[in-house]
Design a protein around this motif. Structure first.
Motif, short mmCIF file in Angstrom:
data_model
loop_
_atom_site.label_atom_id
_atom_site.label_comp_id
_atom_site.label_asym_id
_atom_site.label_seq_id
_atom_site.Cartn_x
_atom_site.Cartn_y
_atom_site.Cartn_z
N GLY A 80 45.26 47.11 32.30
CA GLY A 80 46.40 47.84 32.85
C GLY A 80 47.02 47.15 34.05
N GLU A 81 47.86 47.91 34.76
CA GLU A 81 48.55 47.37 35.92
C GLU A 81 47.65 47.41 37.15
N TYR A 82 47.91 46.50 38.08
CA TYR A 82 47.17 46.51 39.33
C TYR A 82 48.02 45.91 40.44
N ILE A 83 47.67 46.25 41.65
CA ILE A 83 48.29 45.68 42.84
C ILE A 83 47.29 44.71 43.44
N LEU A 84 47.74 43.51 43.75
CA LEU A 84 46.88 42.50 44.38
C LEU A 84 47.26 42.40 45.85
N GLU A 85 46.27 42.61 46.73
CA GLU A 85 46.46 42.43 48.16
C GLU A 85 45.52 41.34 48.63
N VAL A 86 46.01 40.46 49.50
CA VAL A 86 45.18 39.43 50.11
C VAL A 86 45.31 39.60 51.62
N SER A 87 44.17 39.64 52.30
CA SER A 87 44.17 39.95 53.72
C SER A 87 43.03 39.24 54.44
N SER A 88 43.16 39.13 55.75
CA SER A 88 42.01 38.72 56.55
C SER A 88 41.14 39.96 56.74
N PRO A 89 39.85 39.81 57.05
CA PRO A 89 39.01 40.98 57.26
C PRO A 89 39.40 41.77 58.51
N GLY A 90 40.09 41.14 59.47
CA GLY A 90 40.52 41.85 60.67
C GLY A 90 39.38 42.12 61.64
#
Length: 165
Positions: A80-90
């Motif tokens: 299915g559909e998905y949203i991909l997020e890429v981030s630093s851990p913060g």
């Protein structure tokens, strides 16, 4: 802190693409949410780069997003559909492994547990306190009210570093 089989599969697939961008995979969160799932990837610079004062940049996140999108398009591991997020851990970084937890001995961490710990009315599934020690199987936390808990990693659902200025 044992990853699900889906997280393990995604980690094997994604880690080489992340490393090809010159950064390290810190961890993955995958949240199926009905018709649209969320795949959040945390990336970090190498330990040597951290010591030199380097941090994850927006350009790093963009490069990893591009690389990982290509890998996911080819292998199609998410239905299915998905949203991909890429981030630093913060600053309040999630912790995904015993080795990551051990990096923060002496710091305050927050845990959400699978099974409650403690006795009587003091039983709890959420624990926040100073990390006293950690090995590959468990950690010891001392809370602000001076209670000490030895917590097995297999009982940890979620762990985060608590940022203190």
């Amino acid at each position: 802190m044992k990853p699900s089989s889906k997280i393990a599969e995604l980690t094997q697939l994604i880690a080489p693409a992340v490393n090809a961008c010159g950064v390290e995979l810190w961890g993955i969160e995958f949240m199926p949410q009905g018709r649209k799932s969320l795949l959040r990837i945390y990336i970090e610079v190498s330990p040597d780069a951290r010591l030199a004062g380097e941090h994850i940049t927006i350009e790093d996140c963009t490069a990893v997003n591009h690389q990982v999108s290509g890998v996911l398009d080819v292998h199609d591991p998410i239905a299915g559909e998905y949203i991909l997020e890429v981030s630093s851990p913060g600053f309040d970084r999630p912790l995904f492994s015993p080795s990551q937890v051990a990096m923060f001995i002496g710091e305050t961490i927050s845990l959400r547990l699978i099974r409650a710990i403690g006795a009587g009315d003091g039983r709890r599934r959420k624990v926040t306190g100073r990390l006293q020690s950690a090995d590959d199987k468990s950690m010891t936390i001392v809370t602000d009210d001076h209670l000490e808990f030895n917590i097995d990693f297999d009982n940890v659902d979620k762990a985060n570093l608590i940022y203190a200025e």
